[in-house]
Design a protein around this motif. Structure first.
Motif, PDB file in Angstrom:
ATOM      1  N   ALA A  27      -4.978  16.840 -17.493  1.00 16.01           N
ATOM      2  CA  ALA A  27      -3.734  16.981 -16.759  1.00 16.01           C
ATOM      3  C   ALA A  27      -2.750  15.891 -17.136  1.00 16.01           C
ATOM      4  CB  ALA A  27      -3.998  16.903 -15.259  1.00 16.01           C
ATOM      5  N   ARG A  75       4.650  11.441   4.954  1.00 17.26           N
ATOM      6  CA  ARG A  75       4.452  10.206   5.704  1.00 17.26           C
ATOM      7  C   ARG A  75       5.389  10.174   6.913  1.00 17.26           C
ATOM      8  NH1 ARG A  75       4.275   7.708   1.415  1.00 17.26           N
ATOM      9  NH2 ARG A  75       4.281   5.442   1.430  1.00 17.26           N
ATOM     10  N   VAL A 129      -7.571   5.298  -6.319  1.00 19.19           N
ATOM     11  CA  VAL A 129      -6.489   5.544  -7.271  1.00 19.19           C
ATOM     12  C   VAL A 129      -7.015   5.534  -8.701  1.00 19.19           C
ATOM     13  CG1 VAL A 129      -4.383   4.602  -8.242  1.00 19.19           C
ATOM     14  CG2 VAL A 129      -4.685   4.659  -5.774  1.00 19.19           C
ATOM     15  N   ARG A 174       0.386   2.337  -3.460  1.00 19.58           N
ATOM     16  CA  ARG A 174      -0.957   2.878  -3.634  1.00 19.58           C
ATOM     17  C   ARG A 174      -1.038   4.323  -3.166  1.00 19.58           C
ATOM     18  NH1 ARG A 174      -4.289  -1.124  -2.585  1.00 19.58           N
ATOM     19  NH2 ARG A 174      -4.763  -2.443  -4.366  1.00 19.58           N
ATOM     20  N   THR A 175      -0.494   4.568  -2.001  1.00 21.22           N
ATOM     21  CA  THR A 175      -0.526   5.928  -1.493  1.00 21.22           C
ATOM     22  C   THR A 175       0.186   6.872  -2.446  1.00 21.22           C
ATOM     23  OG1 THR A 175      -0.504   5.078   0.752  1.00 21.22           O
ATOM     24  CG2 THR A 175       0.049   7.382   0.453  1.00 21.22           C
ATOM     25  N   ASP A 176       1.321   6.460  -2.911  1.00 20.04           N
ATOM     26  CA  ASP A 176       2.056   7.295  -3.858  1.00 20.04           C
ATOM     27  C   ASP A 176       1.231   7.549  -5.107  1.00 20.04           C
ATOM     28  OD1 ASP A 176       4.092   7.398  -2.114  1.00 20.04           O
ATOM     29  OD2 ASP A 176       5.500   6.179  -3.259  1.00 20.04           O
ATOM     30  N   GLU A 177       0.679   6.502  -5.637  1.00 19.01           N
ATOM     31  CA  GLU A 177      -0.112   6.661  -6.859  1.00 19.01           C
ATOM     32  C   GLU A 177      -1.257   7.630  -6.651  1.00 19.01           C
ATOM     33  OE1 GLU A 177       0.657   2.073  -8.288  1.00 19.01           O
ATOM     34  OE2 GLU A 177      -1.401   2.807  -8.089  1.00 19.01           O
ATOM     35  N   SER A 178      -1.897   7.488  -5.533  1.00 17.34           N
ATOM     36  CA  SER A 178      -3.052   8.344  -5.308  1.00 17.34           C
ATOM     37  C   SER A 178      -2.615   9.790  -5.122  1.00 17.34           C
ATOM     38  CB  SER A 178      -3.846   7.823  -4.118  1.00 17.34           C
ATOM     39  OG  SER A 178      -3.767   8.687  -3.017  1.00 17.34           O
ATOM     40  N   LEU A 179      -1.478   9.976  -4.460  1.00 15.72           N
ATOM     41  CA  LEU A 179      -0.981  11.346  -4.295  1.00 15.72           C
ATOM     42  C   LEU A 179      -0.588  11.955  -5.629  1.00 15.72           C
ATOM     43  CD1 LEU A 179       1.096  11.238  -1.034  1.00 15.72           C
ATOM     44  CD2 LEU A 179      -0.758  12.789  -1.584  1.00 15.72           C
ATOM     45  N   ILE A 180       0.013  11.143  -6.459  1.00 17.76           N
ATOM     46  CA  ILE A 180       0.430  11.668  -7.761  1.00 17.76           C
ATOM     47  C   ILE A 180      -0.787  12.072  -8.587  1.00 17.76           C
ATOM     48  CG2 ILE A 180       1.488  11.049  -9.947  1.00 17.76           C
ATOM     49  CD1 ILE A 180       3.479   9.341  -8.376  1.00 17.76           C
ATOM     50  N   ALA A 181      -1.788  11.225  -8.555  1.00 14.02           N
ATOM     51  CA  ALA A 181      -2.999  11.549  -9.307  1.00 14.02           C
ATOM     52  C   ALA A 181      -3.632  12.832  -8.774  1.00 14.02           C
ATOM     53  CB  ALA A 181      -3.987  10.391  -9.227  1.00 14.02           C
ATOM     54  N   LEU A 182      -3.668  12.921  -7.461  1.00 16.65           N
ATOM     55  CA  LEU A 182      -4.239  14.119  -6.855  1.00 16.65           C
ATOM     56  C   LEU A 182      -3.455  15.355  -7.268  1.00 16.65           C
ATOM     57  CD1 LEU A 182      -6.480  15.028  -5.061  1.00 16.65           C
ATOM     58  CD2 LEU A 182      -5.067  14.556  -3.069  1.00 16.65           C
ATOM     59  N   ARG A 183      -2.170  15.189  -7.273  1.00  8.28           N
ATOM     60  CA  ARG A 183      -1.312  16.291  -7.707  1.00  8.28           C
ATOM     61  C   ARG A 183      -1.622  16.724  -9.128  1.00  8.28           C
ATOM     62  NH1 ARG A 183       4.396  18.096  -6.098  1.00  8.28           N
ATOM     63  NH2 ARG A 183       3.847  18.577  -3.952  1.00  8.28           N
ATOM     64  N   ARG A 184      -1.834  15.739  -9.975  1.00  6.56           N
ATOM     65  CA  ARG A 184      -2.128  16.080 -11.363  1.00  6.56           C
ATOM     66  C   ARG A 184      -3.417  16.881 -11.436  1.00  6.56           C
ATOM     67  NH1 ARG A 184      -2.398  10.637 -14.304  1.00  6.56           N
ATOM     68  NH2 ARG A 184      -2.975  11.903 -16.091  1.00  6.56           N
ATOM     69  N   ILE A 185      -4.368  16.502 -10.627  1.00  3.13           N
ATOM     70  CA  ILE A 185      -5.623  17.240 -10.619  1.00  3.13           C
ATOM     71  C   ILE A 185      -5.397  18.677 -10.150  1.00  3.13           C
ATOM     72  CG2 ILE A 185      -7.889  17.402  -9.523  1.00  3.13           C
ATOM     73  CD1 ILE A 185      -7.954  14.364  -9.433  1.00  3.13           C
ATOM     74  N   ASP A 237       0.813  -1.198   0.000  1.00  2.00           N
ATOM     75  CA  ASP A 237       0.000   0.000   0.000  1.00  2.00           C
ATOM     76  C   ASP A 237       0.861   1.268   0.000  1.00  2.00           C
ATOM     77  OD1 ASP A 237       0.924  -0.021   2.472  1.00  2.00           O
ATOM     78  OD2 ASP A 237      -0.999  -0.065   3.511  1.00  2.00           O
ATOM     79  N   ARG A 238       2.144   1.071   0.124  1.00  5.92           N
ATOM     80  CA  ARG A 238       2.987   2.245  -0.076  1.00  5.92           C
ATOM     81  C   ARG A 238       2.852   2.749  -1.503  1.00  5.92           C
ATOM     82  NH1 ARG A 238       9.038   2.624   1.825  1.00  5.92           N
ATOM     83  NH2 ARG A 238       7.843   3.092   3.688  1.00  5.92           N
ATOM     84  N   PHE A 262      -6.264   8.164   3.857  1.00  6.38           N
ATOM     85  CA  PHE A 262      -6.191   7.204   2.748  1.00  6.38           C
ATOM     86  C   PHE A 262      -5.700   5.854   3.225  1.00  6.38           C
ATOM     87  CE2 PHE A 262      -3.908   5.089  -0.671  1.00  6.38           C
ATOM     88  CZ  PHE A 262      -4.830   5.137  -1.697  1.00  6.38           C
TER      89      PHE A 262
END
Lengths: 184, 184
Positions: free
Chosen positions: B142, B161, B130, A5-16, A2-3, B118
């Motif tokens: 984006a 983190r 994600v 996963r967290t990164d992926e979700s943060l990156i996506a959020l960043r893109r938004i 899930d590390r 998350f």
DNA sequence: GTAGATTATTCGACTAACTAAATAACATGT
DNA sequence: ACATGTTATTTAGTTAGTCGAATAATCTAC
């Protein structure tokens, strides 16, 4: 893991955020306002009948600063100042129809693109997107001031939707207000 | 009705933007920079080795404007200017470690809150979040400049983190750079 | 009713951001 | 080689945003 996963979700959020930030800077220009002026307008639109002190606090500036901003926005007919009935030291701020139009017009470019794609999604995916976005908004702490007083759902989208593509900005879009080039 | 769906999704998106916007304004202050200065820094961080012209174009200002901004940021050791090897009229801009730190420190408050929530989600829900966020990012346009050159995933999150709550800003956090009160 | 606190505004001064125009260094095509 | 275009910087001048201090009006407590 899930590390990841967290990164992926943060990156996506960043893109938004990045995408909206880019628009965000230009939005004010499209409205013929500066970023600060638009922000004042947004705050008043959200709160609906508030006082200069509130706006100053929310923006983290002094009353003096707000005073002149409000003065300009009022002279352009975007907000209205009137003495409070209950406490005559205070000024009640409300947004005018013209001001509301500025605020609503703003997200156009972003929304049009988004809405087009969203409505092309299959039904189950739309539902999923809504559920997740609401969850994320909650996780970001954006939850509280729900039930926006002025900006009802219909109002927000009425312009961005509608299949008459050409004049995306509704009809009048120009009153007395500044130019789109130089926001005095 | 999918009209309601669209509205709901837009409202949720708005809440996200609002939350990030509120932070966004304060982020620059926390870094001791103005909003514009931080933006330049972000752009250089993303692009990694670019030219003033690029930055000017992306921000919608003239080269002259960028020139002085870059000068300041360089004098504070946040970005590096060096003459391009291939075309000696051009200047290669790169972000320094100090500059990178400013950019990375920025989203802290937001991210900490988000990450905490998350990671408490059940596995399947994390996956769903994600997937949706990436879809939304794509719908917002984006998508393109993916594979950020400088800001690798690990770097982004390493600070946010880590369970040592108290000193959320990593260790040093202060170099030569301006004060946190007045961003010259 | 008087003293002290609040609310908003004005004034003076300063900074950041921005532009246009001029300049300098360099590239490129013919 | 020369003319033309590009890139970055400097300079001078404008505007917006910001603050602190002073002022005026009003509320609140006593």
């Amino acid at each position: 893991m899930d590390r990841d996963r967290t990164d992926e979700s943060l990156i996506a959020l960043r893109r938004i955020l990045r995408a909206t930030d880019l628009y965000g800077r230009d939005l004010a220009r499209d409205a013929g306002l500066t970023a600060v002026q638009l922000r004042v307008l947004q705050i008043v639109a959200e709160r609906g009948r508030c006082h200069p002190t509130d706006v100053a606090a929310q923006m983290g500036v002094t009353q003096a600063t707000i005073s002149v901003l409000i003065k300009k926005l009022e002279s352009w007919g975007l907000i209205q100042r009137e003495q409070s009935a209950t406490d005559r030291r205070q000024i009640d701020l409300t947004i005018t129809p013209a001001g509301l139009e500025k605020v609503e017009v703003a997200p156009d470019a972003l929304q049009q693109r988004y809405v087009r794609h969203f409505e092309a999604l299959p039904d189950w995916e739309q539902a999923m997107v809504v559920a997740v976005l609401e969850r994320v908004a909650g996780m970001l702490g954006a939850g509280n001031f729900d039930a926006a007083p002025v900006l009802a759902a219909g109002d927000i989208t009425r312009q961005a939707r509608g299949t008459n593509g050409e004049t995306g900005h509704g009809a009048p879009r120009n009153g007395i207000v500044p130019g789109r080039n130089r926001a005095q």
